[in-house]
Design a protein around this motif. Structure first.
Motif, PDB file in Angstrom:
ATOM      1  N   ILE A 428      19.955  48.201 -64.670  1.00  0.00           N
ATOM      2  CA  ILE A 428      21.568  48.526 -65.263  1.00  0.00           C
ATOM      3  C   ILE A 428      21.978  49.237 -64.101  1.00  0.00           C
ATOM      4  O   ILE A 428      22.788  49.294 -63.162  1.00  0.00           O
ATOM      5  N   ARG A 429      21.350  50.525 -64.052  1.00  0.00           N
ATOM      6  CA  ARG A 429      21.583  51.211 -62.623  1.00  0.00           C
ATOM      7  C   ARG A 429      20.800  51.186 -61.533  1.00  0.00           C
ATOM      8  O   ARG A 429      21.856  51.393 -60.628  1.00  0.00           O
ATOM      9  N   GLY A 456      22.101  38.979 -59.591  1.00  0.00           N
ATOM     10  CA  GLY A 456      22.001  38.899 -60.985  1.00  0.00           C
ATOM     11  C   GLY A 456      20.642  37.621 -60.845  1.00  0.00           C
ATOM     12  O   GLY A 456      20.555  37.399 -60.190  1.00  0.00           O
ATOM     13  N   PHE A 457      20.897  37.849 -62.522  1.00  0.00           N
ATOM     14  CA  PHE A 457      19.867  36.522 -62.673  1.00  0.00           C
ATOM     15  C   PHE A 457      21.274  34.675 -63.528  1.00  0.00           C
ATOM     16  O   PHE A 457      22.068  35.287 -64.043  1.00  0.00           O
ATOM     17  N   MET A 524      16.195  39.201 -68.166  1.00  0.00           N
ATOM     18  CA  MET A 524      15.394  38.701 -66.941  1.00  0.00           C
ATOM     19  C   MET A 524      14.466  39.209 -65.451  1.00  0.00           C
ATOM     20  O   MET A 524      13.188  39.844 -65.550  1.00  0.00           O
ATOM     21  N   ARG A 525      15.277  40.322 -65.160  1.00  0.00           N
ATOM     22  CA  ARG A 525      15.101  41.440 -64.506  1.00  0.00           C
ATOM     23  C   ARG A 525      13.707  42.035 -64.724  1.00  0.00           C
ATOM     24  O   ARG A 525      12.727  42.220 -64.149  1.00  0.00           O
ATOM     25  N   MET A 530       7.993  43.316 -64.739  1.00  0.00           N
ATOM     26  CA  MET A 530       6.710  43.483 -65.744  1.00  0.00           C
ATOM     27  C   MET A 530       5.642  42.681 -65.401  1.00  0.00           C
ATOM     28  O   MET A 530       4.220  42.710 -64.804  1.00  0.00           O
ATOM     29  N   LYS A 531       5.778  41.349 -64.674  1.00  0.00           N
ATOM     30  CA  LYS A 531       5.145  40.569 -63.853  1.00  0.00           C
ATOM     31  C   LYS A 531       4.724  41.373 -62.630  1.00  0.00           C
ATOM     32  O   LYS A 531       3.321  41.286 -62.532  1.00  0.00           O
ATOM     33  N   GLN A 532       6.023  41.320 -62.033  1.00  0.00           N
ATOM     34  CA  GLN A 532       4.741  42.435 -60.706  1.00  0.00           C
ATOM     35  C   GLN A 532       4.031  43.335 -60.869  1.00  0.00           C
ATOM     36  O   GLN A 532       3.024  43.806 -60.673  1.00  0.00           O
ATOM     37  N   THR A 533       4.577  44.169 -61.913  1.00  0.00           N
ATOM     38  CA  THR A 533       3.601  45.601 -62.798  1.00  0.00           C
ATOM     39  C   THR A 533       2.111  44.768 -62.155  1.00  0.00           C
ATOM     40  O   THR A 533       1.559  45.719 -62.387  1.00  0.00           O
TER      41      THR A 533
END
Length: 787
Positions: A428-429, A456-457, A524-525, A530-533
């Motif tokens: 959010i920040r 955003g999404f 969704m962000r 998480m996937k990129q990490t």
């Protein structure tokens, strides 16, 4: 007219002589104060193009209404007018007629006292001035003017508990506080070490309670199930005796009501707050296997009662009242003392005070995350030129939940857990997600410049300057960091709960600011992060075996000691945090608040399969952490962490996993444990504890074993003339016998040990033994002798 500081206890608004009066009770350095604010006009809003129609309807129904066009607009950009009425009843009547004529009133559900406080940013602490006069036991302040403050109160607290017969006839009332500790008891006076006030009968008991409250004047009343049981019964008996239960300040009566939809009980006592121990612990995110006072006090304090079984307790209380009232007084007062000790041990009063100061919700508010968000957000929104939208339950579209990765089942050496610190608040920040920011952002093109929106999404995009929520979270975040430095656990926990609730609020159809573009832009962000990490970690040569919402589980592909694992963990988080910082700056021209932390090193780690399948499970794992005296096994989602599994399964799992994690052969242990179970050596561990989530009569098809046991128990209770215990929800303890489930208190059949082998021990063993080449069925079968 001296300016004074206080803290809000209760709030109420009423109609009085055709206008309104807001009554605020506060505690201050000078004692309790009653603040009276007159002639505040209730307000709601309508579209400006419906002003004339609204005025006509008001005239038709005889409501005096002042309608003004204001520089405010709805989220759909419709210009807005405010409707001011003279009384609460008039405002409610007008809004109902408008709805019938297809004119939508906005914010008509905001209560007058709440609006008065939130528009002044008053959150718990309050500064006030007015015409003050001294009354018996309090100060009365008329024409009060109020504004926000930062006052922290010292509240006077009493713990209350009553004892009664099974038919609800009162025996005694216990009261424990630093001011006075006593039991008010029906009976003839006797000498006693326990402070006892003797009264002649039940009516005198209630009158003595009223007198006690007037004399000692507590701010807060605490207890265990104190609203739904103690105050429900007190009001019932007061009605029976035709007594007005004047427990409030200024001789005002308490008011008890029950929700028509949920059967939840509510108590309102002017000038006093009632806090139930169970609800307040749940608010502070405590979890216990059982919520009885006995169980919680044993777990937290290591002490409790002597009488455990409900029937034994009832019989013992009846016996003590008739033959040993001094023992009953000690027992009654002990319950009060235990509740006070639990509140002190867990800092619940401090927690409630800090939550009120942060959000403006009442001290005794259960849940309240939507109310907290509304209190904080609405006045800022109004000052930015918008009103809040109404609830839109019919257009509800769920946003995706948190990211949960398919796990890779195995028994591992050296697994690290890396957690994003407050992932959703940091999203959010970082990405400036905000209800008004969404509306303003949709007016702009997407891009990296100051006059372009952040993507955003699901079609959401957010304004770079016009927003409140990121700053609200930043303020809370900074306050929590200070609380942690000061080791202020109550304050830190209150902030954590509030911060984490903001995503839930935006994703809830019960919130007026719900929009799927908001919630989805957070979750969704989160999936993307998480996937990129995961990809970044695996590019370093490690294996990500599981991921859940904000946690990533990393196998180091070998055995490492604590020092080596710590070095790898710290290096990984430094690399990934820098990557995200660079990525957000380059792709979005944003400052990254994302912070991955190295959480845990598991020396041994089990990621099991789904029962009966080869697929890896989710939210279920176990691991060994620490060294020497500090070494322990952490269970997540497995039998040892679940209250609905027996102690048999839990003790078996603890020992079995410990042996496997320490590379010991568990063959003989498993065989002996099965043999001992069959021989009846663990009978005290076979009890199931299950909650009845509906009334017994509502279970018609597929009746579960706990319901069958509960029905049997109440049939026996009826035959023995005992109170029925399980008709209206509750918790049942039962065993599985050769004749099916039977309540523990009325067990009569032989135990079905094979059930416990197959349903309690086998699932535990099957989760871990295959990874070391063993099979529970083979180990548990009777050993064949050699001939």
């Amino acid at each position: 007219m001296t300016i004074q500081q206080g803290f809000l206890l209760t709030r109420q608004a009423r109609d009085l002589n055709g206008t309104t009066q807001i009554e605020l009770w506060v505690t201050s350095e000078d004692g309790p104060c009653q603040l009276l604010i007159n002639n505040e006009r209730p307000v709601f809003f309508v579209a400006q193009d419906q002003q004339q129609a609204t005025q006509q309807i008001a005239q038709q129904i005889g409501v005096d209404c002042d309608i003004k066009a204001l520089p405010l607009k709805h989220f759909d950009q419709t210009p807005i007018a405010a409707c001011y009425c003279q009384s609460i009843k008039a405002a409610q009547r007008l809004s109902q007629h408008l709805i019938q004529q297809d004119i939508v009133p906005f914010e008509e559900d905001i209560r007058l006292a709440d609006r008065y406080l939130m528009e002044r940013f008053i959150q718990g602490s309050i500064e006030f001035v007015g015409q003050s006069s001294s009354q018996p036991g309090y100060h009365k302040v008329v024409n009060a003017k109020c504004r926000k403050s930062n006052y922290t109160p010292s509240l006077k607290v009493v713990s209350l508990d009553l004892e009664c017969s099974e038919k609800g006839i009162l025996y005694s009332i216990g009261l424990d506080s630093p001011m006075d500790s006593r039991v008010i008891m029906i009976g003839d006076p006797q000498a006693s070490e326990t402070p006892i006030q003797w009264v002649a009968d039940e009516k005198a008991l209630l009158e003595a309670l009223i007198t006690w409250f007037k004399r000692f004047d507590p701010d807060v009343i605490i207890g265990w199930n104190v609203i739904d049981f103690d105050f429900r019964l007190l009001h019932k008996r007061a009605d029976w005796h035709n007594i007005k239960l004047q427990l409030g300040r200024a001789n005002q009566a308490s008011f008890f009501r029950t929700s028509n939809t949920t059967s939840q009980a509510f108590i309102s006592i002017p000038g006093r707050v009632v806090m139930d121990g169970i609800d307040t612990l749940k608010n502070a995110t405590y979890h216990f296997r059982r919520w009885s006072l006995e169980s919680v006090s044993q777990e937290l304090l290591g002490e409790g009662k002597q009488i455990h079984n409900v029937h034994d307790r009832m019989a013992e209380i009846n016996h003590m009242f008739r033959h040993d009232k001094l023992s009953l007084a000690r027992y009654n007062l002990q319950d009060c003392v235990l509740v006070n000790k639990i509140f002190a041990h867990t800092h619940l009063i401090e927690f409630a005070i800090e939550r009120a100061k942060l959000t403006g919700v009442e001290l005794d508010r259960i849940g309240g995350s939507v109310a907290a968000f509304t209190n904080l957000y609405l006045p800022q929104l109004h000052r930015a030129g918008y009103i809040a939208p109404n609830l839109q339950p019919e257009n509800w579209l769920a946003s995706p939940g948190g990211y949960v990765m398919d796990s890779i089942p195995n028994l591992y050496d050296s697994v690290l857990v890396l957690d994003f610190k407050s992932l959703y608040p940091s999203i959010i920040r970082s990405f400036l997600i905000d209800p008004m920011g969404l509306i303003e952002g949709l007016k702009q093109p997407l891009g990296k410049n100051a006059d372009q929106a952040v993507a955003g999404f699901r079609g959401g995009q957010f304004h770079r300057q016009h927003h409140f929520l990121p700053a609200m979270i930043e303020h809370l975040w900074a306050a929590r960091d200070v609380a942690k430095q000061n080791n202020d656990k109550a304050f830190s926990q209150a902030i954590k709960i509030i911060m984490n609730s903001f995503y839930g609020v935006l994703g809830s159809s019960g919130c007026r600011f719900f929009d799927t573009r908001l919630a989805s832009s957070i979750t969704m962000r989160g999936h993307e992060i998480m996937k990129q990490t995961k990809a970044l970690i695996e590019a370093k040569g490690y294996q990500v075996i599981y991921g859940d919402t904000d946690s990533t589980f990393v196998s180091l592909n070998g055995q490492f000691n604590q020092t080596q694992a710590d070095e790898i963990g710290k290096a990984l988080v430094n690399y990934i945090n820098q990557w995200w910082s660079d990525h957000l700056e380059q792709e979005y021209a944003l400052n990254s608040i994302l912070e991955l932390e190295y959480e845990t090193h598991y020396k041994k780690f089990l990621m099991p399969t789904i029962r009966g399948q080869e697929t890896g499970s989710k939210k279920r794992y176990a691991g060994l952490i620490g060294d020497g005296q500090e070494e322990r096994i952490v269970f997540k989602g497995l039998e040892s962490a679940r209250t609905d599994w027996t102690l048999l399964a839990q003790s078996f799992q603890q020992q079995l996993y410990s042996m496997v994690f320490h590379s010991e052969d568990p063959t003989q242990f498993v065989r002996q444990f099965v043999e001992d179970t069959l021989a009846g050596r663990y009978d005290e561990r076979l009890v199931y504890q299950k909650r009845l989530r509906r009334k017994l009569s509502e279970y018609q098809k597929n009746v579960p074993p706990q319901v069958r046991a509960a029905r049997m128990a109440d049939e026996i209770n009826a035959q023995m003339g005992r109170p029925l215990q399980y008709q209206n929800r509750g918790q049942i303890e039962y065993l599985i016998t050769l004749n099916g489930p039977e309540p523990q208190e009325y067990l009569k059949s032989a135990i079905d040990y094979q059930h416990y082998i197959d349903k309690q021990l086998k699932p535990v063993a099957d989760a871990i033994l295959p990874f070391i080449g063993l099979d529970f069925k083979t180990l548990s079968e009777p050993q064949l002798g050699l001939f």
